[in-house]
Motif scaffolding. Structure first.
Motif, PDB file in Angstrom:
ATOM      1  N   GLU A 272       0.837  -1.208   0.000  1.00 21.56           N
ATOM      2  CA  GLU A 272       0.000   0.000   0.000  1.00 21.56           C
ATOM      3  C   GLU A 272       0.868   1.252   0.000  1.00 21.56           C
ATOM      4  N   LEU A 273       1.938   1.242   0.783  1.00 19.56           N
ATOM      5  CA  LEU A 273       2.798   2.427   0.870  1.00 19.56           C
ATOM      6  C   LEU A 273       3.508   2.701  -0.444  1.00 19.56           C
ATOM      7  N   VAL A 274       4.159   1.686  -1.025  1.00 23.65           N
ATOM      8  CA  VAL A 274       4.963   1.935  -2.230  1.00 23.65           C
ATOM      9  C   VAL A 274       4.094   2.278  -3.428  1.00 23.65           C
ATOM     10  N   ASN A 275       2.846   1.853  -3.428  1.00 25.43           N
ATOM     11  CA  ASN A 275       1.956   2.138  -4.561  1.00 25.43           C
ATOM     12  C   ASN A 275       1.101   3.383  -4.349  1.00 25.43           C
ATOM     13  N   ASN A 276       1.342   4.083  -3.251  1.00 28.55           N
ATOM     14  CA  ASN A 276       0.647   5.342  -3.017  1.00 28.55           C
ATOM     15  C   ASN A 276       1.128   6.348  -4.058  1.00 28.55           C
ATOM     16  N   PRO A 277       0.228   6.913  -4.870  1.00 32.75           N
ATOM     17  CA  PRO A 277       0.648   7.835  -5.935  1.00 32.75           C
ATOM     18  C   PRO A 277       1.294   9.118  -5.416  1.00 32.75           C
ATOM     19  N   GLU A 278       1.111   9.421  -4.134  1.00 37.35           N
ATOM     20  CA  GLU A 278       1.732  10.617  -3.572  1.00 37.35           C
ATOM     21  C   GLU A 278       3.180  10.387  -3.152  1.00 37.35           C
ATOM     22  N   VAL A 279       3.632   9.134  -3.152  1.00 37.56           N
ATOM     23  CA  VAL A 279       4.987   8.806  -2.723  1.00 37.56           C
ATOM     24  C   VAL A 279       5.939   8.808  -3.914  1.00 37.56           C
ATOM     25  N   ASP A 280       6.986   9.632  -3.846  1.00 41.35           N
ATOM     26  CA  ASP A 280       8.021   9.676  -4.882  1.00 41.35           C
ATOM     27  C   ASP A 280       9.222   8.804  -4.518  1.00 41.35           C
ATOM     28  N   MET A 281       9.507   8.740  -3.216  1.00 39.44           N
ATOM     29  CA  MET A 281      10.697   8.059  -2.732  1.00 39.44           C
ATOM     30  C   MET A 281      10.323   7.243  -1.500  1.00 39.44           C
ATOM     31  N   VAL A 282      10.890   6.041  -1.426  1.00 36.75           N
ATOM     32  CA  VAL A 282      10.633   5.163  -0.288  1.00 36.75           C
ATOM     33  C   VAL A 282      11.906   5.061   0.544  1.00 36.75           C
ATOM     34  N   ALA A 283      11.789   5.295   1.858  1.00 35.79           N
ATOM     35  CA  ALA A 283      12.909   5.135   2.783  1.00 35.79           C
ATOM     36  C   ALA A 283      12.682   3.861   3.585  1.00 35.79           C
ATOM     37  N   VAL A 284      13.571   2.888   3.399  1.00 27.31           N
ATOM     38  CA  VAL A 284      13.437   1.585   4.054  1.00 27.31           C
ATOM     39  C   VAL A 284      14.269   1.616   5.330  1.00 27.31           C
ATOM     40  N   LEU A 285      13.590   1.672   6.484  1.00 19.95           N
ATOM     41  CA  LEU A 285      14.249   1.896   7.768  1.00 19.95           C
ATOM     42  C   LEU A 285      14.017   0.746   8.740  1.00 19.95           C
ATOM     43  N   THR A 286      13.787  -0.422   8.205  1.00 21.87           N
ATOM     44  CA  THR A 286      13.608  -1.615   9.022  1.00 21.87           C
ATOM     45  C   THR A 286      14.979  -2.214   9.347  1.00 21.87           C
ATOM     46  N   THR A 287      15.014  -3.410   9.935  1.00 30.62           N
ATOM     47  CA  THR A 287      16.285  -4.075  10.198  1.00 30.62           C
ATOM     48  C   THR A 287      16.791  -4.738   8.911  1.00 30.62           C
ATOM     49  N   ALA A 288      18.079  -5.079   8.897  1.00 29.48           N
ATOM     50  CA  ALA A 288      18.716  -5.584   7.685  1.00 29.48           C
ATOM     51  C   ALA A 288      17.994  -6.779   7.045  1.00 29.48           C
ATOM     52  N   PRO A 289      17.538  -7.779   7.822  1.00 31.68           N
ATOM     53  CA  PRO A 289      16.839  -8.900   7.176  1.00 31.68           C
ATOM     54  C   PRO A 289      15.539  -8.491   6.494  1.00 31.68           C
ATOM     55  N   GLN A 290      14.963  -7.350   6.887  1.00 35.84           N
ATOM     56  CA  GLN A 290      13.701  -6.891   6.304  1.00 35.84           C
ATOM     57  C   GLN A 290      13.893  -5.915   5.146  1.00 35.84           C
ATOM     58  N   HIS A 291      15.126  -5.466   4.925  1.00 35.78           N
ATOM     59  CA  HIS A 291      15.363  -4.455   3.888  1.00 35.78           C
ATOM     60  C   HIS A 291      14.962  -4.952   2.502  1.00 35.78           C
ATOM     61  N   GLU A 292      15.284  -6.209   2.211  1.00 36.96           N
ATOM     62  CA  GLU A 292      15.038  -6.731   0.863  1.00 36.96           C
ATOM     63  C   GLU A 292      13.581  -6.579   0.465  1.00 36.96           C
ATOM     64  N   GLU A 293      12.662  -6.901   1.372  1.00 40.32           N
ATOM     65  CA  GLU A 293      11.239  -6.805   1.056  1.00 40.32           C
ATOM     66  C   GLU A 293      10.860  -5.382   0.659  1.00 40.32           C
ATOM     67  N   GLY A 294      11.273  -4.413   1.470  1.00 40.38           N
ATOM     68  CA  GLY A 294      10.904  -3.031   1.190  1.00 40.38           C
ATOM     69  C   GLY A 294      11.563  -2.484  -0.057  1.00 40.38           C
ATOM     70  N   VAL A 295      12.857  -2.810  -0.249  1.00 40.49           N
ATOM     71  CA  VAL A 295      13.574  -2.310  -1.427  1.00 40.49           C
ATOM     72  C   VAL A 295      12.993  -2.899  -2.703  1.00 40.49           C
ATOM     73  N   ARG A 296      12.745  -4.206  -2.696  1.00 43.02           N
ATOM     74  CA  ARG A 296      12.151  -4.847  -3.890  1.00 43.02           C
ATOM     75  C   ARG A 296      10.799  -4.230  -4.228  1.00 43.02           C
ATOM     76  N   ALA A 297       9.978  -4.006  -3.216  1.00 40.71           N
ATOM     77  CA  ALA A 297       8.644  -3.453  -3.449  1.00 40.71           C
ATOM     78  C   ALA A 297       8.738  -2.037  -4.011  1.00 40.71           C
ATOM     79  N   ALA A 298       9.648  -1.231  -3.476  1.00 33.43           N
ATOM     80  CA  ALA A 298       9.808   0.142  -3.957  1.00 33.43           C
ATOM     81  C   ALA A 298      10.259   0.156  -5.412  1.00 33.43           C
ATOM     82  N   ILE A 299      11.240  -0.691  -5.727  1.00 31.08           N
ATOM     83  CA  ILE A 299      11.744  -0.752  -7.104  1.00 31.08           C
ATOM     84  C   ILE A 299      10.648  -1.205  -8.054  1.00 31.08           C
ATOM     85  N   ALA A 300       9.889  -2.226  -7.649  1.00 31.33           N
ATOM     86  CA  ALA A 300       8.801  -2.734  -8.497  1.00 31.33           C
ATOM     87  C   ALA A 300       7.751  -1.660  -8.763  1.00 31.33           C
TER      88      ALA A 300
END
Length: 366
Positions: free
Chosen positions: A63-91
């Motif tokens: 929901e966050l990465v597909n919000n049309p108002e979001v231009d940039m995503v800051a992934v601030l979770t722990t290292a094992p969780q970074h991949e999920e957020g980064v992949r979603a933002a890139i997609a």
């Protein structure tokens, strides 16, 4: 003149560093607006949204990465969780920031870099210390010949709070295989800043040691068996025959902080801080002299190096503010000042070399 649009940011993760460093940094800078936040702990994202006036609390990463108002995503979770957020933002085709440690392995880091390249999104990694006024000023002093030809570098970094007994808020630093330990965090930040300042090594030898095989969580009594290193001793050479030594240690009981000595054939620099993290008032002291057998003088950083100033903000948080400032300037001017996922991959590979050297007891040449 048309007003420049703000970079609208969606944040994944609402932990201590998000609240202390990231969100205040973006609020301080006129080029940013935090428009959405999401966390696995919904109460944490709700609290941050209320505190900082963030209008949207997303229920999921998607929901966050597909919000049309979001231009940039800051992934601030722990290292094992970074991949999920980064992949979603890139997609979703969004520019993306990731905290360091980037992820849990070099292979995953390389995969994320390749995805970002193919998608054509801007990407930056939280290795912000290289952009601090201190490091940029030191780099210029060396470049301009203040110490002459580089002969040696000695760095010691220590912190008190990563001991055998840790607070619940630091539980995530203990589990094996998460690449979130003392050396991964502080080693990554300080080695990146050091090598950006004085150059990259051509050979290295390392010793990585675990001295806290069991970590106890103070609030709960939980005991975690771990084999991750809390001591790093690293030495080697730079091009041109200069030598270096680095010692990074967690759990130092007293007198922790940062001590950096840089020696040339015409002068010396000494950089110190009472804290490796950098709280309010914990600023770096730079001393140096050009000449022979002379007392060191305090060297004040010129105002031009301070892209952002805020008296009641810790020096560690202001380093992060400098990164966000530089990223906005990169977006505006098409420049490439901020560290990227490519720098994160390089640091992951350097850790692989240190691990190999430590495990096999050999010097590695690059």
């Amino acid at each position: 003149m048309k007003q420049r649009l703000k970079i609208r940011v969606g944040i994944i993760g609402a932990g201590n560093w998000a609240n202390y460093g990231h969100i205040p940094s973006m609020i301080l800078l006129p080029d940013y607006e935090v428009v959405a936040i999401q966390s696995r702990r919904s109460e944490a994202s709700q609290t941050a949204a209320s505190k900082f006036g963030i209008r949207t609390v997303a229920e999921s990463v998607e929901e966050l990465v597909n919000n049309p108002e979001v231009d940039m995503v800051a992934v601030l979770t722990t290292a094992p969780q970074h991949e999920e957020g980064v992949r979603a933002a890139i997609a979703a085709g969004k520019d993306v920031y990731s905290e360091w440690p980037f992820t849990t392995s070099t292979q995953k880091a390389e995969e994320l870099l390749e995805l970002a390249k193919k998608a054509g999104v801007r990407h930056t990694i939280g290795l912000q210390r290289r952009l601090s006024p201190t490091n940029r000023y030191i780099a210029d002093l060396i470049r301009d010949g203040f110490i002459g030809k580089l002969r040696s570098v000695r760095l010691h970094v220590s912190m008190n709070y990563l001991q055998a007994v840790r607070s619940k808020s630091l539980r995530w630093t203990a589990p094996p295989n998460d690449f979130s330990h003392t050396i991964a965090i502080y080693g990554g930040h300080f080695l990146d800043a050091l090598f950006q300042t004085v150059g990259h090594p051509v050979s290295l030898s390392s010793t990585l040691v675990n001295q806290f095989a069991e970590v106890t969580i103070a609030e709960t009594g939980e005991k975690i068996q771990t084999n991750v290193p809390d001591q790093l001793v690293l030495n080697g050479q730079f091009a041109g025959n200069a030598v270096f030594s680095v010692h990074i240690e967690g759990g130092k009981r007293n007198n922790s902080g940062v001590q950096l000595d840089i020696t040339g054939d015409e002068g010396d620099l000494k950089i110190t801080n009472v804290s490796a993290f950098g709280g309010v008032g914990e600023d770096y002291l730079i001393e140096g002299v050009h000449g022979d057998n002379l007392p060191l003088n305090v060297l004040s950083i010129p105002d031009s190096y301070f892209w952002v100033k805020k008296a009641d903000m810790g020096s560690g948080a202001l380093e992060l503010t400098n990164l966000y400032y530089a990223f906005a300037e990169d977006v505006k001017n098409g420049t490439h000042t901020t560290p990227t996922f490519e720098d994160a991959v390089k640091m992951h590979k350097f850790f692989d070399l240190m691990n190999e050297s430590s495990e096999k007891g050999k010097t590695i040449k690059q």
